[in-house]
Design a protein around this motif. Sequence first.
Motif, PDB file in Angstrom:
ATOM      1  N   ARG A  44       0.839  -1.213   0.000  1.00 63.61           N
ATOM      2  CA  ARG A  44       0.000   0.000   0.000  1.00 63.61           C
ATOM      3  C   ARG A  44       0.867   1.254   0.000  1.00 63.61           C
ATOM      4  NH1 ARG A  44      -3.212   3.554   3.124  1.00 63.61           N
ATOM      5  NH2 ARG A  44      -5.321   3.684   2.303  1.00 63.61           N
ATOM      6  N   ASP A  45       2.006   1.195   0.681  1.00 61.97           N
ATOM      7  CA  ASP A  45       2.910   2.357   0.709  1.00 61.97           C
ATOM      8  C   ASP A  45       3.386   2.737  -0.695  1.00 61.97           C
ATOM      9  OD1 ASP A  45       2.684   2.632   3.453  1.00 61.97           O
ATOM     10  OD2 ASP A  45       4.551   1.556   3.872  1.00 61.97           O
ATOM     11  N   GLU A  46       3.719   1.726  -1.502  1.00 61.40           N
ATOM     12  CA  GLU A  46       4.137   2.000  -2.890  1.00 61.40           C
ATOM     13  C   GLU A  46       3.004   2.647  -3.676  1.00 61.40           C
ATOM     14  OE1 GLU A  46       7.254  -1.553  -3.963  1.00 61.40           O
ATOM     15  OE2 GLU A  46       5.116  -2.060  -3.899  1.00 61.40           O
ATOM     16  N   ALA A  47       1.800   2.126  -3.501  1.00 61.53           N
ATOM     17  CA  ALA A  47       0.643   2.683  -4.202  1.00 61.53           C
ATOM     18  C   ALA A  47       0.362   4.115  -3.740  1.00 61.53           C
ATOM     19  CB  ALA A  47      -0.579   1.795  -3.995  1.00 61.53           C
ATOM     20  N   GLN A  48       0.511   4.382  -2.449  1.00 67.91           N
ATOM     21  CA  GLN A  48       0.289   5.736  -1.930  1.00 67.91           C
ATOM     22  C   GLN A  48       1.315   6.710  -2.507  1.00 67.91           C
ATOM     23  OE1 GLN A  48      -2.306   6.748  -0.644  1.00 67.91           O
ATOM     24  NE2 GLN A  48      -3.069   5.488   0.999  1.00 67.91           N
ATOM     25  N   ALA A  49       2.558   6.268  -2.673  1.00 65.67           N
ATOM     26  CA  ALA A  49       3.587   7.130  -3.268  1.00 65.67           C
ATOM     27  C   ALA A  49       3.233   7.446  -4.720  1.00 65.67           C
ATOM     28  CB  ALA A  49       4.951   6.463  -3.176  1.00 65.67           C
ATOM     29  N   CYS A  50       2.746   6.448  -5.446  1.00 70.01           N
ATOM     30  CA  CYS A  50       2.324   6.673  -6.829  1.00 70.01           C
ATOM     31  C   CYS A  50       1.123   7.609  -6.870  1.00 70.01           C
ATOM     32  CB  CYS A  50       2.005   5.332  -7.488  1.00 70.01           C
ATOM     33  SG  CYS A  50       1.535   5.474  -9.226  1.00 70.01           S
ATOM     34  N   ARG A  51       0.197   7.446  -5.941  1.00 72.14           N
ATOM     35  CA  ARG A  51      -0.976   8.328  -5.854  1.00 72.14           C
ATOM     36  C   ARG A  51      -0.540   9.782  -5.666  1.00 72.14           C
ATOM     37  NH1 ARG A  51      -4.202  10.075  -1.156  1.00 72.14           N
ATOM     38  NH2 ARG A  51      -6.274  10.623  -1.916  1.00 72.14           N
ATOM     39  N   ALA A  52       0.421   9.995  -4.781  1.00 67.00           N
ATOM     40  CA  ALA A  52       0.915  11.349  -4.532  1.00 67.00           C
ATOM     41  C   ALA A  52       1.550  11.933  -5.793  1.00 67.00           C
ATOM     42  CB  ALA A  52       1.920  11.339  -3.379  1.00 67.00           C
ATOM     43  N   ALA A  53       2.272  11.111  -6.539  1.00 67.35           N
ATOM     44  CA  ALA A  53       2.888  11.583  -7.786  1.00 67.35           C
ATOM     45  C   ALA A  53       1.823  11.967  -8.807  1.00 67.35           C
ATOM     46  CB  ALA A  53       3.815  10.521  -8.346  1.00 67.35           C
ATOM     47  N   TRP A  54       0.770  11.149  -8.920  1.00 69.97           N
ATOM     48  CA  TRP A  54      -0.321  11.486  -9.831  1.00 69.97           C
ATOM     49  C   TRP A  54      -1.000  12.792  -9.422  1.00 69.97           C
ATOM     50  CZ3 TRP A  54      -1.855  10.316 -14.494  1.00 69.97           C
ATOM     51  CH2 TRP A  54      -1.431   9.130 -15.083  1.00 69.97           C
ATOM     52  N   GLN A  55      -1.226  12.952  -8.117  1.00 69.99           N
ATOM     53  CA  GLN A  55      -1.873  14.184  -7.648  1.00 69.99           C
ATOM     54  C   GLN A  55      -1.018  15.401  -7.985  1.00 69.99           C
ATOM     55  OE1 GLN A  55      -2.389  12.860  -3.576  1.00 69.99           O
ATOM     56  NE2 GLN A  55      -4.616  12.842  -3.845  1.00 69.99           N
ATOM     57  N   ALA A  56       0.284  15.304  -7.800  1.00 65.59           N
ATOM     58  CA  ALA A  56       1.185  16.417  -8.116  1.00 65.59           C
ATOM     59  C   ALA A  56       1.143  16.720  -9.613  1.00 65.59           C
ATOM     60  CB  ALA A  56       2.604  16.092  -7.667  1.00 65.59           C
ATOM     61  N   LEU A  57       1.189  15.692 -10.440  1.00 62.15           N
ATOM     62  CA  LEU A  57       1.147  15.882 -11.893  1.00 62.15           C
ATOM     63  C   LEU A  57      -0.153  16.548 -12.319  1.00 62.15           C
ATOM     64  CD1 LEU A  57       2.345  15.389 -14.727  1.00 62.15           C
ATOM     65  CD2 LEU A  57       1.167  13.183 -14.694  1.00 62.15           C
ATOM     66  N   LEU A  58      -1.260  16.089 -11.775  1.00 59.78           N
ATOM     67  CA  LEU A  58      -2.552  16.659 -12.148  1.00 59.78           C
ATOM     68  C   LEU A  58      -2.686  18.102 -11.672  1.00 59.78           C
ATOM     69  CD1 LEU A  58      -4.734  13.502 -11.467  1.00 59.78           C
ATOM     70  CD2 LEU A  58      -4.180  14.499 -13.701  1.00 59.78           C
ATOM     71  N   ARG A  59      -2.104  18.427 -10.517  1.00 61.05           N
ATOM     72  CA  ARG A  59      -2.111  19.832 -10.064  1.00 61.05           C
ATOM     73  C   ARG A  59      -1.325  20.709 -11.040  1.00 61.05           C
ATOM     74  NH1 ARG A  59      -1.721  17.559  -4.909  1.00 61.05           N
ATOM     75  NH2 ARG A  59       0.536  17.761  -4.892  1.00 61.05           N
ATOM     76  N   LEU A  60      -0.186  20.207 -11.506  1.00 60.46           N
ATOM     77  CA  LEU A  60       0.605  20.966 -12.475  1.00 60.46           C
ATOM     78  C   LEU A  60      -0.175  21.178 -13.769  1.00 60.46           C
ATOM     79  CD1 LEU A  60       4.175  19.441 -12.106  1.00 60.46           C
ATOM     80  CD2 LEU A  60       3.476  21.778 -11.577  1.00 60.46           C
ATOM     81  N   GLU A  61      -0.842  20.135 -14.234  1.00 60.49           N
ATOM     82  CA  GLU A  61      -1.639  20.258 -15.457  1.00 60.49           C
ATOM     83  C   GLU A  61      -2.745  21.281 -15.281  1.00 60.49           C
ATOM     84  OE1 GLU A  61      -3.065  16.373 -16.501  1.00 60.49           O
ATOM     85  OE2 GLU A  61      -1.174  15.835 -17.475  1.00 60.49           O
ATOM     86  N   GLN A  62      -3.409  21.257 -14.134  1.00 63.56           N
ATOM     87  CA  GLN A  62      -4.511  22.184 -13.888  1.00 63.56           C
ATOM     88  C   GLN A  62      -4.030  23.630 -13.780  1.00 63.56           C
ATOM     89  OE1 GLN A  62      -6.476  20.570 -10.441  1.00 63.56           O
ATOM     90  NE2 GLN A  62      -7.873  19.345 -11.693  1.00 63.56           N
ATOM     91  N   SER A  63      -2.816  23.805 -13.269  1.00 58.44           N
ATOM     92  CA  SER A  63      -2.299  25.160 -13.122  1.00 58.44           C
ATOM     93  C   SER A  63      -1.745  25.710 -14.436  1.00 58.44           C
ATOM     94  CB  SER A  63      -1.189  25.194 -12.059  1.00 58.44           C
ATOM     95  OG  SER A  63      -0.026  24.543 -12.543  1.00 58.44           O
ATOM     96  N   GLY A  64      -1.627  24.824 -15.442  1.00 58.44           N
ATOM     97  CA  GLY A  64      -1.106  25.261 -16.731  1.00 58.44           C
ATOM     98  C   GLY A  64       0.399  25.234 -16.810  1.00 58.44           C
ATOM     99  N   SER A  65       1.061  24.704 -15.800  1.00 59.47           N
ATOM    100  CA  SER A  65       2.526  24.690 -15.776  1.00 59.47           C
ATOM    101  C   SER A  65       3.136  23.727 -16.777  1.00 59.47           C
ATOM    102  CB  SER A  65       3.030  24.307 -14.382  1.00 59.47           C
ATOM    103  OG  SER A  65       2.614  25.282 -13.457  1.00 59.47           O
ATOM    104  N   LEU A  66       2.351  22.774 -17.291  1.00 60.17           N
ATOM    105  CA  LEU A  66       2.888  21.801 -18.233  1.00 60.17           C
ATOM    106  C   LEU A  66       2.590  22.169 -19.682  1.00 60.17           C
ATOM    107  CD1 LEU A  66       2.118  18.398 -16.465  1.00 60.17           C
ATOM    108  CD2 LEU A  66       4.283  19.611 -16.591  1.00 60.17           C
TER     109      LEU A  66
END
Length: 67
Positions: A44-66
């Motif tokens: 579950r820890d590995e999955a949670q780390a991946c979840r956090a990475a996805w959340q960060a990526l999606l925040r960047l996309e939403q902010s227009g930074s990508l």
Amino acid sequence: MQNKVDVAVMIGSGVPPSLRALGQNACWVVLVNGEPRGTAFASRDEAQACRAAWQALLRLEQSGSLH
């Protein structure tokens, strides 16, 4: 659009054969808007780390930074 990122557990026959061969009876997957992303995780820890990475990526996309 608000994206939803979750971690779900898969048990028994839902576990990929490669993990079942290692004795895993459960695994965790990351879901983005209900769709699986990436691989199944043995912990579950590995999955949670991946979840956090996805959340960060999606925040960047939403902010227009990508763009």
